[in-house]
Design a protein around this motif. Sequence first.
Motif, PDB file in Angstrom:
ATOM      1  N   GLU A   1      -5.303   0.579 -10.563  1.00  0.00           N
ATOM      2  CA  GLU A   1      -4.696  -0.754 -10.470  1.00  0.00           C
ATOM      3  C   GLU A   1      -5.617  -1.750  -9.771  1.00  0.00           C
TER       4      GLU A   1
ATOM      5  N   ASP B   1      -8.030   8.860  -2.003  1.00  0.00           N
ATOM      6  CA  ASP B   1      -8.297   8.504  -3.398  1.00  0.00           C
ATOM      7  C   ASP B   1      -8.139   7.011  -3.686  1.00  0.00           C
ATOM      8  N   MET B   2      -7.804   6.224  -2.665  1.00  0.00           N
ATOM      9  CA  MET B   2      -7.558   4.789  -2.878  1.00  0.00           C
ATOM     10  C   MET B   2      -8.751   4.074  -3.490  1.00  0.00           C
ATOM     11  N   LYS B   3      -9.958   4.527  -3.198  1.00  0.00           N
ATOM     12  CA  LYS B   3     -11.164   3.885  -3.729  1.00  0.00           C
ATOM     13  C   LYS B   3     -11.237   3.979  -5.252  1.00  0.00           C
ATOM     14  N   ASN B   4     -10.423   4.849  -5.841  1.00  0.00           N
ATOM     15  CA  ASN B   4     -10.399   5.034  -7.293  1.00  0.00           C
ATOM     16  C   ASN B   4      -9.095   4.564  -7.931  1.00  0.00           C
ATOM     17  N   ASP B   5      -8.259   3.865  -7.181  1.00  0.00           N
ATOM     18  CA  ASP B   5      -6.979   3.395  -7.707  1.00  0.00           C
ATOM     19  C   ASP B   5      -7.228   2.525  -8.942  1.00  0.00           C
TER      20      ASP B   5
ATOM     21  N   PHE C   1       0.678   5.450  -0.161  1.00  0.00           N
ATOM     22  CA  PHE C   1       0.055   6.760  -0.302  1.00  0.00           C
ATOM     23  C   PHE C   1       1.047   7.786   0.202  1.00  0.00           C
TER      24      PHE C   1
ATOM     25  N   ARG D   1      -4.469   8.897   0.368  1.00  0.00           N
ATOM     26  CA  ARG D   1      -5.253   7.797   0.920  1.00  0.00           C
ATOM     27  C   ARG D   1      -6.734   7.952   0.587  1.00  0.00           C
TER      28      ARG D   1
ATOM     29  N   ARG E   1      -0.108  10.121  -4.242  1.00  0.00           N
ATOM     30  CA  ARG E   1      -1.188   9.139  -4.081  1.00  0.00           C
ATOM     31  C   ARG E   1      -1.790   9.332  -2.700  1.00  0.00           C
TER      32      ARG E   1
ATOM     33  N   ARG F   1      -5.583  -2.630   0.056  1.00  0.00           N
ATOM     34  CA  ARG F   1      -5.655  -1.905  -1.214  1.00  0.00           C
ATOM     35  C   ARG F   1      -7.038  -1.926  -1.853  1.00  0.00           C
TER      36      ARG F   1
ATOM     37  N   LEU G   1       0.849  -1.184   0.000  1.00  0.00           N
ATOM     38  CA  LEU G   1       0.000   0.000   0.000  1.00  0.00           C
ATOM     39  C   LEU G   1       0.888   1.238   0.000  1.00  0.00           C
TER      40      LEU G   1
END
Length: 191
Positions: free
Chosen positions: A64, A58-62, A50, A56, A54, A99, A48
Motif C-alpha cells: 500500500e 515487514d513494513m518496508k515492503n507494505d 501491525f 512491523r 502484518r 507508514r 499504522l
Amino acid sequence: MNVLIIYAHPNPKSFNHAVLEQVQKGLGESHHEVSVIDLYQEGFDPVLIFNEKRKRRDMKNDPEMARYRDLVKKADHYIFIYPVWWYGLPAILKGFFDRVFAAGFAYIYEGLVPKGLLTGKSAWVIYTIDSPGLFVRLVRGNVEWTVVKKAILQFCGIRPVKRMMLAGMKGSSARKRKRWLDTVYQQARQL
C-alpha cells in the motif's frame, strides 16, 4: 532537481493551500521536476497496523505504501507544508511518517545505533502556527520543530533541514500574509 512536496491540510481554501500554490509556482519557474502528495486529497490512511499477520519488520515492503516509498526514494529534496495543531503535526502527516519512513527503508539500526538511509537528500519544512513566534521559541522551546527536524528527518539521514515558521497566524493581517506568500514564492524560485 527532483522535488517532492508533502502537503497536509484538509481545506483547499486555506492559507496553507496558498503556500502550496506559491511553492509550486516558484519551483515551476526554476524548472525542477516536482511531485505533490496531497495527503487529505488522496485520502491517505494514517493508521499504522501491525499484528500477527502484518509484522512491523515487514513494513518496508507494505504494498500500500510502495508508490509513496518510490516518490520519497526518487526525490532529492522534500518540502513539507502543514499547519501545527496542539504543537505537533497533523495526524495524517504523522501517519505518513509512521507508514512510509519505515525501518529498513528510511533508517536501520547497526547494533543499537540508528543510521539514516535517506542521505544525500535535503528538506524544507514550511508550517503555520497560530501562536506568536516568540512564544513558540521561548515558552514552548520549539517543540513542534525539534521533533520533525531531529527525531524524524535527521534521524533518517536527511540534511540539511531548514524551516519557515509562519507564526502568529491568528490575527495576522492580509498584508503580512501577502508578504509571507511572496517570501515563500521567492525562496521556492531560488531553490
